[in-house]
Structure formats: C-alpha cells, structure tokens
Enzyme design. Structure first.
Site: not given
Length: 176
Positions: A36-38, A103-104
């Site tokens: 999980v990207y931030y 982000a995604a």
C-alpha cells in the site's frame, strides 16, 4: 543502504527457473505481498521520485521509504530504509491521521532465490504480468553491483530491456 536492481518483463518464468536450477539455485520461499503506497501531504512523491509503502506479507508488516532512483548501467539504484512494525493497519491509520493519502495498492506473488548476496525474484504482479527482478543491497558500490546484475541476467537468459519504472509507476500509468 542502497538497493541496486534491474527488472525485466518475461513471458516465460519457467525458462528463468530452469536457468536458476542449472546454477543449483533453489527457491527459498514463495509469498503473497500487498504493498500500500502513500503520498505525503507536503510534497508529491510522484514528482520527487520517492516512495513510502506499507507491505503486508507472510512475515508480517514493513514500512519502507525509497529515495529517488539513479540509473547505474542497466540497473537503477535508490536509497532504501525498512522498518518492521507490529501492525500494518495501525501504521496506516497513523499515516492517514498525519495527512498522508493512499496512492495505490500493488499485489503480487513473489518467489525468492538467493545467489550469495544477490536476490532474484520471480514476480507475478496483479494487473501487470510477470517479471524478474535481480537485486543487490550495498553500502556504496553501485557500479559493481550493476555489473554483477547484468552478468546474472545474461547467465539466466533474461534478455529483454531493463525496466526502470516501479510496479507502482507502471500500475498508475496503466490506470490513466
């Protein structure tokens, strides 16, 4: 710590497995990973070429910061810091409360092979396809690491052009 890696799209991971087997290298482990990207509230990581992710895998939960990429031969290098955390969910709540936004999410099944200090992974990335990554962690000798990665790719029969974008960048580009 610097992560030096090269990534290649492959249609047939079995051929790469066969190359690893010929070298006497066996799979160390296979695992599902969900990353999980931030993005930060004070700067756009897409513009600064940084990454902040929370990884969920069989071993637990890890937060990773990656600095901007630098091309080194046929590989890329970037500063990387990892920290194991007790709860990915709690960390995500903290990040959210601090203004970071998702982000995604990148999901993949990854097989790990070790050749000394070199890690080869065979990745099946949801929505993107199959890839081989060859990686070395080093303190400062990125040119030697890049040369060794190129040699190992050739030994394994990986012959496509290296991909310098991350799975996150590839996924975001595909979604646009």
């Amino acid at each position: 710590m610097l992560e030096v890696e090269a990534k290649f799209a492959v249609k047939d991971q079995e051929a790469v497995r066969a190359g690893l087997n010929r070298k006497g290298v066996r799979m160390g482990r296979r695992q599902q990973e969900r990353d999980v990207y931030y993005n930060a509230p004070h700067r756009d990581f897409g513009e600064t070429d940084e990454a902040l992710r929370v990884r969920y895998d069989d071993a637990g939960f890890t937060v990773t910061y990656k600095g901007p990429k630098v091309r080194v031969g046929n590989a890329k290098a970037r500063e990387e810091f990892n920290l194991t955390v007790a709860s990915g969910e709690t960390l995500e709540v903290i990040l959210s409360r601090l203004g970071f936004r998702r982000a995604a999410t990148v999901s993949k099944v990854r097989e790990f092979y070790e050749i000394g200090d070199v890690t080869v992974t065979l990745d099946d990335v949801e929505g993107l396809g199959t890839f081989v990554e060859i990686e070395i962690l080093t303190e400062d000798d990125k040119e030697d690491a890049a040369d060794r990665i190129t040699a190992i790719a050739k030994e394994l029969g990986v012959d496509g052009p290296p991909i310098y974008t991350s799975y996150l960048e590839m996924l975001l580009s595909k979604q646009r």
